[in-house]
Enzyme design. Structure first.
Site, PDB file in Angstrom:
ATOM      1  N   ASP A   2      46.426  17.679  77.105  1.00  0.00           N
ATOM      2  CA  ASP A   2      45.878  16.555  77.832  1.00  0.00           C
ATOM      3  C   ASP A   2      44.392  16.328  77.644  1.00  0.00           C
ATOM      4  OD1 ASP A   2      48.317  17.495  79.610  1.00  0.00           O
ATOM      5  OD2 ASP A   2      47.978  15.356  79.894  1.00  0.00           O
ATOM      6  N   LEU A 173      51.754  13.811  84.217  1.00  0.00           N
ATOM      7  CA  LEU A 173      51.005  13.373  83.050  1.00  0.00           C
ATOM      8  C   LEU A 173      51.204  14.337  81.893  1.00  0.00           C
ATOM      9  CD1 LEU A 173      48.764  11.855  81.471  1.00  0.00           C
ATOM     10  CD2 LEU A 173      47.083  13.234  82.742  1.00  0.00           C
ATOM     11  N   SER A 174      51.525  13.812  80.708  1.00  0.00           N
ATOM     12  CA  SER A 174      51.586  14.580  79.473  1.00  0.00           C
ATOM     13  C   SER A 174      52.557  15.736  79.600  1.00  0.00           C
ATOM     14  CB  SER A 174      50.179  15.025  79.082  1.00  0.00           C
ATOM     15  OG  SER A 174      50.163  15.474  77.749  1.00  0.00           O
ATOM     16  N   ALA A 175      52.094  17.008  79.538  1.00  0.00           N
ATOM     17  CA  ALA A 175      53.011  18.125  79.730  1.00  0.00           C
ATOM     18  C   ALA A 175      53.678  18.034  81.100  1.00  0.00           C
ATOM     19  CB  ALA A 175      52.275  19.452  79.585  1.00  0.00           C
TER      20      ALA A 175
END
Length: 501
Positions: A2, A173-175
């Site tokens: 991120d 978010l993201s991972a």
């Protein structure tokens, strides 16, 4: 995957950090001087009251066996009533729960729309970049590792705050987005909806080695193959699927835009609604919203494509009702994604009024029958026993029988209307049932046709028979009327001469 490590001081400000990424598990920051510094997690946040909202943000301990070795933080608005929704918000790599609490905008809408937020936190002991392990089948599957720890947090929050178990949502978010998709697949019985921000399809990778391919490349799977990854995560599940919002920047070079398309394919296939959009509209920040409706015309999957946005969570600092968050590393100025996600889930919608006329119409040793007045605009109704919702989400009429309950003990019942978006309205006043030690018999006087529709009788060859006792009741029509007494669960006897028989 991120954001880089935040650094401070004159030397750090004088140089430009360049990230080199491999897969997910390793990253280094190469400074202009040529020094390589390993990325590490920020320190765990301390308890904060009111830093981003008017309620209390603090760590919660002892939430379960915690097989994923996570920490639990929560934000609870002041005066939050029981029965409010619950949102789980997962940070990205190198971030902490405090980062997400401070910059995502979720506390603002928790205050406005009245819900609690749980912020799970992982750390460098689990992953060198403090990434949630969306790519590890030993950690992201139902009943295992981090996924199990998050669900334990949900159970703890429901106990602490009285959260409505039918209105639990997860975003990340993201991972954290990758784990969000896994959680929706693993636990469709827990989460009513989700939002995957710059994330990946559920179960795209099951090893660290496969993670890079998911982030960067088209996996060349059909929608059905993507859908099978969800269906295989909780085999045998036949209940309603979560409603899924997908956020993707068109200039994201960490999690490529193809992931948004693959997520769209995956969840529309799970819903069985195809990949033809039901509607397309333009939103602020260069965002295009494409929705895919279920059979009832309600959006089941929504894809938010943010033109020119890189890898991060879309925020829009400001005081407006649709503005939120703080810009920074991987919190990118565009529009407030938390606002649009909350509204997609039905949070913040105007509540229907409380139903009137709630009354107990019958009681047996193990069942309580209720009726109430209809509410205009209600698509269904929610029924609560002692503050806990007991219906299955399919009460479309104005009557309900709560079975399998010990009525020798007093119970309090309330009911609320639910609109077509799934938003639960205000609860009715509470009525009491049971508590006499020996419950009064439940008697039902109605036509033979109505008795069969209510499940108290059945018909065969045009004749009607009481369920359980099998007593003949005459022609199956709307003109012949009898009184039935339920003497035990599902066992009815004729009581035309008076109830009890």
């Amino acid at each position: 995957m991120d954001k880089p490590v935040r650094t401070s001081g004159p030397v750090a400000r004088a140089v430009r950090a360049v990230r080199r990424w491999t897969a997910v598990g390793t990253a280094v920051l190469t400074l202009a001087s040529g020094t390589a510094v390993a990325a590490s997690a920020a320190p765990a946040p301390a308890a904060v009251a009111g830093a981003a909202g008017s309620g209390t943000y603090q760590q919660v301990s002892d939430f379960g066996s915690n097989p994923g070795n996570l920490a639990m933080y929560s934000y609870v608005p002041t005066g939050l009533p029981a029965g409010a929704p619950l949102v789980v918000a997962l940070h990205g790599c190198t971030q902490t729960a405090n980062d997400y609490y401070s910059s995502s905008g979720w506390p603002k809408y928790a205050d406005l729309y009245r819900f609690a937020v749980v912020f799970p936190q992982t750390g460098s002991a689990n992953n060198s970049l403090s990434c949630f392990s969306w790519f590890d089948s030993g950690k992201d599957a139902r009943g295992r590792g981090e996924a199990a720890s998050v669900v334990q947090m949900v159970t703890k929050a429901e106990s602490l705050y009285g959260s409505d178990s039918h209105r639990v949502f997860v975003t990340g978010l993201s991972a954290g987005g990758g784990l969000t998709a896994d959680l929706l697949a693993d636990y469709p019985d827990v989460f009513a909806g989700g939002a995957v921000d710059s994330g990946l399809p559920a179960q795209c990778a099951t090893t660290l080695g496969a993670a890079s391919g998911c982030q960067n490349d088209d996996q060349h799977l059909t929608p059905a193959q993507w859908g099978d990854k969800v269906r295989g995560s909780d085999p045998g599940y036949t209940g309603p699927w979560p409603r899924v919002a997908i956020w993707q920047g068109t200039a994201d070079y960490t999690v490529r835009p193809v992931n948004g398309t693959e997520l769209r394919d995956q969840w529309t296939d799970v819903w069985g609604i195809g990949q033809t959009p039901s509607s397309t509209q333009s939103l602020p920040g260069g965002t295009t919203l494409t929705t895919y409706d279920d059979g009832g015309g309600r959006p089941a999957v929504a894809l938010y494509s943010v033109s020119g946005m890189g890898h991060g969570l879309a925020v829009d600092p400001g005081s407006g009702p649709d503005q939120c968050g703080t810009t920074g590393a991987y919190f990118l100025g565009a529009l407030c994604s938390s606002y649009y996600t909350a509204r997609f889930w039905g949070l913040g919608a105007a509540q229907l009024p409380a139903p009137g006329g709630l009354a107990v119409t019958g009681t047996t040793a193990h069942a309580v029958s209720l009726s109430w007045n209809a509410v205009s605009g209600a698509a269904s109704y929610a029924v609560y026993r002692d503050g806990v919702r007991v219906d299955t989400g399919a009460v479309t009429g104005t009557t309900y029988t709560d079975t399998g309950v010990d009525t020798s003990v007093a119970h309090g019942y309330a009911v609320a209307a639910v609109d077509s978006s799934g938003t639960v309205g205000a609860r009715s006043s509470t009525v009491s049932a049971g508590g006499s030690g020996t419950p009064a018999p439940a008697c039902f006087t109605d036509s033979n046709y109505a008795q069969t529709v209510a499940g108290r009788a059945h018909q065969s060859g045009g004749q009607t028979y009481a369920n359980g006792s099998g007593q003949a009741m005459g022609l199956w029509n709307t003109f012949t009327v009898h009184t039935l007494e339920e003497t035990s669960p599902g066992f009815y006897v004729l009581a035309d001469a008076g109830c009890p028989a």
